[in-house]
Design an enzyme around this catalytic site. Structure first.
Site, PDB file in Angstrom:
ATOM      1  N   LYS A  21       0.841  -1.207   0.000  1.00 10.40           N
ATOM      2  CA  LYS A  21       0.000   0.000   0.000  1.00 10.40           C
ATOM      3  C   LYS A  21       0.870   1.249   0.000  1.00 10.40           C
ATOM      4  CE  LYS A  21      -3.912  -1.834   2.658  1.00 10.40           C
ATOM      5  NZ  LYS A  21      -4.761  -1.640   3.857  1.00 10.40           N
ATOM      6  N   GLY A  29      -8.519   5.073   0.195  1.00  7.31           N
ATOM      7  CA  GLY A  29      -9.587   5.019  -0.791  1.00  7.31           C
ATOM      8  C   GLY A  29      -9.292   4.041  -1.918  1.00  7.31           C
ATOM      9  N   GLU A  64     -11.410   3.406  10.617  1.00  6.64           N
ATOM     10  CA  GLU A  64     -11.837   2.341   9.696  1.00  6.64           C
ATOM     11  C   GLU A  64     -11.113   1.048  10.044  1.00  6.64           C
ATOM     12  OE1 GLU A  64     -11.030   3.224   5.651  1.00  6.64           O
ATOM     13  OE2 GLU A  64     -12.438   4.888   5.551  1.00  6.64           O
ATOM     14  N   ARG A  98     -12.824  13.799   9.129  1.00  4.06           N
ATOM     15  CA  ARG A  98     -13.902  14.670   8.634  1.00  4.06           C
ATOM     16  C   ARG A  98     -15.251  14.063   9.013  1.00  4.06           C
ATOM     17  NH1 ARG A  98     -12.455  11.052   4.552  1.00  4.06           N
ATOM     18  NH2 ARG A  98     -14.232   9.768   3.956  1.00  4.06           N
TER      19      ARG A  98
HETATM   20  C1  MV4 Z   1      -6.953  -4.090   2.728  1.00  2.00           C
HETATM   21  C2  MV4 Z   1      -7.674  -5.189   2.190  1.00  2.00           C
HETATM   22  C3  MV4 Z   1      -7.269  -6.454   2.553  1.00  2.00           C
HETATM   23  N1  MV4 Z   1      -6.209  -6.624   3.366  1.00  2.00           N
HETATM   24  N2  MV4 Z   1      -5.915  -4.309   3.556  1.00  2.00           N
HETATM   25  C4  MV4 Z   1      -9.159  -0.728   0.153  1.00  2.00           C
HETATM   26  C5  MV4 Z   1      -9.305   0.714   0.424  1.00  2.00           C
HETATM   27  C6  MV4 Z   1      -8.240   1.039   1.374  1.00  2.00           C
HETATM   28  N3  MV4 Z   1      -8.625   2.148   2.133  1.00  2.00           N
HETATM   29  C7  MV4 Z   1      -8.029  -0.209   2.145  1.00  2.00           C
HETATM   30  N4  MV4 Z   1      -8.521  -1.259   1.307  1.00  2.00           N
HETATM   31  C8  MV4 Z   1      -8.310  -2.560   1.577  1.00  2.00           C
HETATM   32  N5  MV4 Z   1      -7.281  -2.825   2.430  1.00  2.00           N
HETATM   33  C9  MV4 Z   1      -5.561  -5.551   3.848  1.00  2.00           C
HETATM   34  N6  MV4 Z   1      -4.509  -5.742   4.654  1.00  2.00           N
HETATM   35  C10 MV4 Z   1      -8.747  -4.925   1.335  1.00  2.00           C
HETATM   36  C11 MV4 Z   1      -9.068  -3.607   1.016  1.00  2.00           C
HETATM   37  C12 MV4 Z   1     -10.234  -3.447   0.179  1.00  2.00           C
HETATM   38  C13 MV4 Z   1     -11.394  -2.851   0.665  1.00  2.00           C
HETATM   39  C14 MV4 Z   1     -11.480  -2.339   1.966  1.00  2.00           C
HETATM   40  C15 MV4 Z   1     -12.626  -1.743   2.430  1.00  2.00           C
HETATM   41  C16 MV4 Z   1     -13.733  -1.684   1.613  1.00  2.00           C
HETATM   42  C17 MV4 Z   1     -13.693  -2.174   0.334  1.00  2.00           C
HETATM   43  C18 MV4 Z   1     -12.539  -2.752  -0.158  1.00  2.00           C
HETATM   44  C19 MV4 Z   1     -12.500  -3.274  -1.450  1.00  2.00           C
HETATM   45  C20 MV4 Z   1     -11.357  -3.845  -1.924  1.00  2.00           C
HETATM   46  C21 MV4 Z   1     -10.208  -3.922  -1.114  1.00  2.00           C
END
Ligand code: MV4
Length: 446
Positions: free
Chosen positions: A158, A164, A275, A291
């Site tokens: 990441k 987002g 979150e 926010r």
């Molecule tokens: C993740 C994940 C799985 N494992 N982290 C997507 C948005 C970003 N803010 C964080 N996200 C994710 N992080 C780990 N370690 C999967 C996502 C993710 C996701 C998270 C929340 C809501 C929708 C999502 C859709 C795809 C991936």
């Protein structure tokens, strides 16, 4: 208390902030682009200032115009709403430097949470559970490989300036780590101008659950329970509910307590949301939003607390009017985001609204700035209304949602209402059995 607040936003959230101000006896200043001269947020405000051309970069993101508008109207404070400049630490600092109050947390807290690595480290050190990972930036491929071996594949790379959903790369095995690492860095550099990345264990089927907090300048911190925001498509939420159907009361109380304790120690001020990913009974912090959020009304419905009013009170230096034991979660609330989009392709569908008849009745709230004869401009987000229902139980809320969606008449533009109708008929949604990937499969099926 403030005499006058400038609202640095448009659409339904500008109207939402205006409503809170009026109920507190505060005068409002709307700002608008040339495309928004006829907008409802402008019509309802006590005063308005045109701040630039239609593209947001020329108007709603034009900090010099915004500060001039605040100066010439004699505003005391600026509310940024969500999106736009709401999480821009430099803007918050400029607001303060020009002698206005920024209705939000300090620039330092905005900056801390804007960097996903410092955010994660800050809350981890205060006892909040986080996703296992690199605990900081990863600067070379060898280190990436080492971290991945330690936590086990699959891993997710990441961008520290991300959030987002932008700038993430999965590596399923050691074969993929080299390419994933260099692609993630390159995309982070081009998207955010910063190639810093970190690594986490990839959670395959989590839910996205967030905790709303409020903190005042006197050390009082409360949480307002959780929201389930798992129903997303390409990182755009379609529907949110509170409380999450996945949690029991003990889990809810435990995570709420963990979060309020951490936020208190951080000295954070205002409204905020932590979150989490939630999988197999465990919470993993991913990011914090500094926010008010689009989905805040579901929390307002189950707590009876006006979150925007509290933001304004806190910014004015007043204490929270209640302690944690004064807050109880009552019933269940669901919000549908209604976008001017094709409900199957999600292609934006701006245009002129013809007939308009929003639903009403007990337990129904509509937050929207559209009206019959209004033209939805093509320049901004396609969210045109939020339908929020509240019932004593999740089933009552669901029945009410179907009833309200059936009443809603918006002619002239395509909307996502038909998709919401289909969703409320699906057995998985009805039973609350979904994760963050479920909706994309649902809309792909058709
Ligand atoms: C993740 C994940 C799985 N494992 N982290 C997507 C948005 C970003 N803010 C964080 N996200 C994710 N992080 C780990 N370690 C999967 C996502 C993710 C996701 C998270 C929340 C809501 C929708 C999502 C859709 C795809 C991936």
């Amino acid at each position: 208390m403030f005499d006058k607040v400038l609202i640095a936003n448009r659409g339904e959230i500008a109207l939402r902030v205006h409503r809170a101000c009026k109920e507190m006896g505060i005068a409002t200043v709307a700002v608008h682009s040339t495309a928004d001269a006829e907008a409802m947020h402008v019509r309802l405000a006590d005063e308005s200032v045109c701040i630039g051309e239609a593209p947001a970069a020329s108007s709603y993101l034009n900090t010099a115009s915004l500060l001039s508008a605040a100066t010439i109207t004699g505003a005391d404070a600026i509310h940024p709403g969500y999106g736009l400049l709401s999480e821009n630490a430099e803007f918050a600092q400029m607001v303060v430097d020009h002698g206005f109050v920024f209705i939000g947390p300090s620039p330092d807290h905005i900056r801390m949470m804007g960097d996903k690595i410092t955010a994660k480290e800050a809350v981890r050190s205060l006892g909040v559970p986080v996703v296992p990972g690199s605990d900081g930036a990863v600067r070379d491929e060898a280190r990436a490989r080492g971290v991945a071996e330690e936590i086990g594949y699959p891993v997710l790379i990441k961008a520290s300036s991300g959030g987002g959903g932008r700038g993430m790369k999965v590596a399923a095995s050691a074969d993929e780590i080299g390419a994933a690492f260099s692609t993630a860095r390159a995309e982070a550099k081009s998207n955010f101008g910063n190639d810093e990345v970190y690594i986490e264990k990839y959670l395959a089927r989590p839910r996205h659950i967030e905790i709303q907090v409020l903190a005042d300048g006197f050390g009082n911190v409360v949480h307002l329970g959780d929201r389930d925001c798992s129903l997303q498509r390409r990182h755009q939420k379609l529907l949110e509910e509170a409380p999450s159907p996945a949690l029991n009361a003990a889990e809810r109380a435990a995570i709420g307590q963990t979060v309020t304790s951490a936020i208190g120690k951080l000295g954070y001020l205002g409204a905020g949301t932590l979150e989490f990913l939630y999988e197999d009974g465990e919470f993993y912090f991913i990011e914090m939003n500094t926010r008010v959020q689009v989905e805040h009304p579901v929390t307002e419905a189950i707590t009876g607390i006006d979150i925007v009013r509290e933001q304004i009170r806190i910014a004015a230096g007043l204490p929270l009017g209640y302690a944690q034991e004064d807050i109880s979660l009552s019933g269940h609330a669901i919000e549908c985001r209604i976008n001017a989009e094709n409900p199957e392709t999600f292609v934006p569908a701006p245009g002129r609204i013809g007939l308009y008849h929003p639903p009403g009745g007990l337990g129904v709230r509509v937050d929207s700035a559209i009206y019959a004869g209004y033209t939805v401009p093509p320049y901004y987000d396609s969210l045109i209304a939020k339908l929020i229902v509240h019932g004593r139980t999740r089933n009552e809320a669901l029945m009410r949602l179907r009833r309200a969606l059936g009443e809603y008449v918006i002619e002239g533009v395509e909307t996502t209402i038909p998709l919401h109708v289909r969703l409320t008929e699906d057995p998985n949604f009805v039973n609350g059995v979904y994760d963050i990937h479920w909706l994309e499969r649902f809309v792909g099926l058709k």
